[in-house]
Design a protein around this motif. Structure first.
Motif, PDB file in Angstrom:
ATOM      1  N   TRP A  52      -3.498   5.025 -10.933  1.00 27.42           N
ATOM      2  CA  TRP A  52      -3.373   6.334 -10.282  1.00 27.42           C
ATOM      3  C   TRP A  52      -3.008   6.189  -8.815  1.00 27.42           C
ATOM      4  O   TRP A  52      -2.249   6.988  -8.275  1.00 27.42           O
ATOM      5  CB  TRP A  52      -4.635   7.173 -10.468  1.00 27.42           C
ATOM      6  N   GLN A  53      -3.536   5.133  -8.163  1.00 27.79           N
ATOM      7  CA  GLN A  53      -3.154   4.884  -6.772  1.00 27.79           C
ATOM      8  C   GLN A  53      -1.685   4.478  -6.719  1.00 27.79           C
ATOM      9  O   GLN A  53      -0.938   4.929  -5.857  1.00 27.79           O
ATOM     10  CB  GLN A  53      -4.032   3.786  -6.162  1.00 27.79           C
ATOM     11  N   ALA A  54      -1.269   3.633  -7.664  1.00 35.45           N
ATOM     12  CA  ALA A  54       0.136   3.230  -7.738  1.00 35.45           C
ATOM     13  C   ALA A  54       1.032   4.444  -7.958  1.00 35.45           C
ATOM     14  O   ALA A  54       2.121   4.541  -7.385  1.00 35.45           O
ATOM     15  CB  ALA A  54       0.330   2.199  -8.855  1.00 35.45           C
ATOM     16  N   ALA A  55       0.579   5.375  -8.780  1.00 38.54           N
ATOM     17  CA  ALA A  55       1.355   6.595  -9.043  1.00 38.54           C
ATOM     18  C   ALA A  55       1.529   7.416  -7.766  1.00 38.54           C
ATOM     19  O   ALA A  55       2.581   8.031  -7.557  1.00 38.54           O
ATOM     20  CB  ALA A  55       0.685   7.421 -10.130  1.00 38.54           C
ATOM     21  N   ASP A  56       0.522   7.430  -6.904  1.00 40.89           N
ATOM     22  CA  ASP A  56       0.653   8.138  -5.622  1.00 40.89           C
ATOM     23  C   ASP A  56       1.763   7.515  -4.772  1.00 40.89           C
ATOM     24  O   ASP A  56       2.559   8.227  -4.147  1.00 40.89           O
ATOM     25  CB  ASP A  56      -0.665   8.105  -4.846  1.00 40.89           C
ATOM     26  N   TYR A  57       1.814   6.181  -4.744  1.00 40.06           N
ATOM     27  CA  TYR A  57       2.866   5.503  -3.987  1.00 40.06           C
ATOM     28  C   TYR A  57       4.241   5.787  -4.601  1.00 40.06           C
ATOM     29  O   TYR A  57       5.212   6.011  -3.885  1.00 40.06           O
ATOM     30  CB  TYR A  57       2.621   3.993  -3.931  1.00 40.06           C
ATOM     31  N   ALA A  58       4.312   5.791  -5.934  1.00 36.82           N
ATOM     32  CA  ALA A  58       5.576   6.075  -6.609  1.00 36.82           C
ATOM     33  C   ALA A  58       6.063   7.486  -6.273  1.00 36.82           C
ATOM     34  O   ALA A  58       7.260   7.701  -6.056  1.00 36.82           O
ATOM     35  CB  ALA A  58       5.417   5.914  -8.121  1.00 36.82           C
ATOM     36  N   THR A  59       5.153   8.421  -6.207  1.00 32.53           N
ATOM     37  CA  THR A  59       5.511   9.794  -5.849  1.00 32.53           C
ATOM     38  C   THR A  59       6.084   9.852  -4.442  1.00 32.53           C
ATOM     39  O   THR A  59       7.089  10.524  -4.194  1.00 32.53           O
ATOM     40  CB  THR A  59       4.287  10.720  -5.963  1.00 32.53           C
ATOM     41  N   LYS A  60       5.485   9.124  -3.516  1.00 32.25           N
ATOM     42  CA  LYS A  60       5.989   9.107  -2.136  1.00 32.25           C
ATOM     43  C   LYS A  60       7.391   8.507  -2.079  1.00 32.25           C
ATOM     44  O   LYS A  60       8.241   8.982  -1.320  1.00 32.25           O
ATOM     45  CB  LYS A  60       5.034   8.323  -1.245  1.00 32.25           C
ATOM     46  N   ILE A  61       7.632   7.468  -2.890  1.00 34.17           N
ATOM     47  CA  ILE A  61       8.965   6.859  -2.916  1.00 34.17           C
ATOM     48  C   ILE A  61       9.978   7.839  -3.498  1.00 34.17           C
ATOM     49  O   ILE A  61      11.071   8.012  -2.950  1.00 34.17           O
ATOM     50  CB  ILE A  61       8.934   5.547  -3.723  1.00 34.17           C
ATOM     51  N   ARG A  62       9.617   8.505  -4.583  1.00 34.40           N
ATOM     52  CA  ARG A  62      10.542   9.468  -5.194  1.00 34.40           C
ATOM     53  C   ARG A  62      10.808  10.650  -4.276  1.00 34.40           C
ATOM     54  O   ARG A  62      11.863  11.277  -4.344  1.00 34.40           O
ATOM     55  CB  ARG A  62       9.982   9.961  -6.531  1.00 34.40           C
ATOM     56  N   ASP A  63       9.861  10.978  -3.405  1.00 34.44           N
ATOM     57  CA  ASP A  63      10.015  12.111  -2.488  1.00 34.44           C
ATOM     58  C   ASP A  63      10.922  11.794  -1.296  1.00 34.44           C
ATOM     59  O   ASP A  63      11.162  12.669  -0.465  1.00 34.44           O
ATOM     60  CB  ASP A  63       8.654  12.585  -1.966  1.00 34.44           C
TER      61      ASP A  63
END
Length: 69
Positions: A52-63
Motif C-alpha cells: 500500500w505504501q508502494a501504491a502511494d508512490y506509484a500514484t505520485k509517479i503517475r500524477d
C-alpha cells in the motif's frame, strides 16, 4: 459478574499477484528527479512487502502528467 469479550483478528488478505502488478504499474518521467526519488521509494516499499505504501508512490509517479510536482 464481569463479562469478558474475546476478540480475534482476521488473517491478512493476500491480493492476487496480478493485482499488485496493476496497482504498481507506472514509470518515472524522464529527467524528473522527483519521479526518480518516488521510484526508488516504491521499489524499497515493494521489496519490504509494504504494497500500500508502494501504491502511494506509484500514484505520485503517475500524477506527474497533471503537474503535481
Amino acid at each position: 459478574m464481569t463479562m469478558r469479550h474475546k476478540t480475534t483478528q482476521e488473517d491478512p488478505v493476500d491480493l492476487p499477484v496480478g493485482f499488485n502488478a496493476w496497482l504498481l504499474d507506472c514509470a518515472p518521467a524522464p529527467g524528473c528527479a522527483t519521479c526518480r526519488t518516488e521510484w526508488r521509494s516504491l521499489k524499497a516499499a515493494e521489496k519490504s512487502g509494504e504494497i500500500w505504501q508502494a501504491a502511494d508512490y506509484a500514484t505520485k509517479i503517475r500524477d506527474h502528467a497533471s503537474g503535481s510536482h
